[in-house]
Design an enzyme around this catalytic site. Structure first.
Site, mmCIF file in Angstrom:
data_model
loop_
_atom_site.group_PDB
_atom_site.id
_atom_site.type_symbol
_atom_site.label_atom_id
_atom_site.label_comp_id
_atom_site.label_asym_id
_atom_site.label_seq_id
_atom_site.Cartn_x
_atom_site.Cartn_y
_atom_site.Cartn_z
ATOM 1 N N TRP A 6 0.851 -1.189 0.000
ATOM 2 C CA TRP A 6 0.000 0.000 0.000
ATOM 3 C C TRP A 6 0.884 1.234 0.000
ATOM 4 O O TRP A 6 1.879 1.273 0.729
ATOM 5 C CB TRP A 6 -0.907 -0.015 1.230
ATOM 6 C CG TRP A 6 -2.013 0.984 1.153
ATOM 7 C CD1 TRP A 6 -2.034 2.207 1.738
ATOM 8 C CD2 TRP A 6 -3.248 0.841 0.450
ATOM 9 N NE1 TRP A 6 -3.213 2.841 1.449
ATOM 10 C CE2 TRP A 6 -3.983 2.015 0.647
ATOM 11 C CE3 TRP A 6 -3.798 -0.176 -0.340
ATOM 12 C CZ2 TRP A 6 -5.239 2.224 0.106
ATOM 13 C CZ3 TRP A 6 -5.057 0.035 -0.880
ATOM 14 C CH2 TRP A 6 -5.758 1.215 -0.653
ATOM 15 N N CYS A 21 3.811 2.878 4.930
ATOM 16 C CA CYS A 21 3.467 4.291 4.832
ATOM 17 C C CYS A 21 1.967 4.442 5.011
ATOM 18 O O CYS A 21 1.192 3.827 4.273
ATOM 19 C CB CYS A 21 3.898 4.843 3.477
ATOM 20 S SG CYS A 21 3.364 6.539 3.182
ATOM 21 N N VAL A 22 1.581 5.252 5.982
ATOM 22 C CA VAL A 22 0.177 5.560 6.203
ATOM 23 C C VAL A 22 0.021 7.080 6.075
ATOM 24 O O VAL A 22 0.706 7.839 6.757
ATOM 25 C CB VAL A 22 -0.308 5.079 7.591
ATOM 26 C CG1 VAL A 22 -1.799 5.323 7.751
ATOM 27 C CG2 VAL A 22 0.020 3.612 7.803
ATOM 28 N N ASP A 54 -9.567 11.203 5.648
ATOM 29 C CA ASP A 54 -10.700 11.914 6.244
ATOM 30 C C ASP A 54 -11.344 11.179 7.404
ATOM 31 O O ASP A 54 -12.250 11.710 8.038
ATOM 32 C CB ASP A 54 -11.771 12.164 5.170
ATOM 33 C CG ASP A 54 -11.275 13.079 4.079
ATOM 34 O OD1 ASP A 54 -10.445 13.965 4.369
ATOM 35 O OD2 ASP A 54 -11.723 12.910 2.929
ATOM 36 N N HIS A 59 -9.405 5.987 10.491
ATOM 37 C CA HIS A 59 -8.679 4.783 10.090
ATOM 38 C C HIS A 59 -7.166 4.961 10.271
ATOM 39 O O HIS A 59 -6.472 4.056 10.735
ATOM 40 C CB HIS A 59 -9.014 4.443 8.637
ATOM 41 C CG HIS A 59 -8.384 3.188 8.133
ATOM 42 N ND1 HIS A 59 -8.803 1.941 8.528
ATOM 43 C CD2 HIS A 59 -7.362 2.997 7.266
ATOM 44 C CE1 HIS A 59 -8.073 1.025 7.921
ATOM 45 N NE2 HIS A 59 -7.186 1.642 7.146
ATOM 46 N N ARG A 62 10.204 12.126 2.676
ATOM 47 C CA ARG A 62 10.861 11.195 3.594
ATOM 48 C C ARG A 62 11.225 9.868 2.928
ATOM 49 O O ARG A 62 11.717 8.962 3.578
ATOM 50 C CB ARG A 62 9.942 10.945 4.799
ATOM 51 C CG ARG A 62 9.841 12.165 5.694
ATOM 52 C CD ARG A 62 8.570 12.190 6.533
ATOM 53 N NE ARG A 62 8.556 13.339 7.427
ATOM 54 C CZ ARG A 62 8.262 14.589 7.055
ATOM 55 N NH1 ARG A 62 7.937 14.853 5.807
ATOM 56 N NH2 ARG A 62 8.282 15.579 7.933
#
Length: 160
Positions: A31, A89-90, A94, A97, A136
């Site tokens: 993801w 990576c998150v 909105d 979650h 990053r």
């Protein structure tokens, strides 16, 4: 912010532990692949640059950051690795979650570090937007993958 004052890829190779003879597992989330592939590649390059043989680096993927917990646990329990680097990576959206995933992955990887004798390196970047993630993962702030590899080398030298 700390990262703003320190480039993630900046390290003094002369004081980084030699990785010769070390086996490292790298687990990365698919993801947000634009980011995680760059982090993964940075970690692999830095390990090799610091003496880890490419055949001693085992790279596996999982669908998302949540699955890093299970994947890292399996790598640790296998007994094959001197260190495991978990990369994901998150990016905030909105809904809450983001908070659940970040807190869960942090707790899960932390638990592995307490319960096992293999250092699990936290390579999950959590950002408010895509630009911050790009900065990053090889952008103006360096590559968190490089920093994770250096951390793995130092932890293996210190505790093995």
């Amino acid at each position: 912010m700390a990262t703003e004052m320190h480039n993630l890829s900046a390290y003094d190779a002369s004081v980084v532990a030699d990785g010769k003879g070390r086996k490292v597992g790298i687990l990365y989330a698919e993801w947000n692949s634009e980011i995680t592939y760059a982090l993964r590649d940075g970690a692999v390059k830095t390990l090799i640059d610091n003496g880890v043989n490419s055949e001693d680096i085992d790279v596996k993927s999982v669908p998302g950051s949540w699955e890093l917990i299970f994947g890292a646990a399996q790598m640790v329990k296998s007994g094959k690795y001197d260190s495991v680097i978990a990369i994901g990576c998150v990016i905030r959206g909105d809904t809450p979650h983001f908070d659940y995933i970040c807190e869960g992955v942090t707790a899960g990887l932390s638990k592995l570090n307490v319960e096992y004798d293999v250092p699990v390196i936290f390579g999950l970047i959590t950002t408010n937007n895509l630009l911050q993630a790009q900065e990053r993962s090889g952008g103006r702030l360096g590559n968190k993958g490089d920093e994770c590899a250096v951390t793995a080398l130092q932890m293996m030298a210190t505790f093995k």
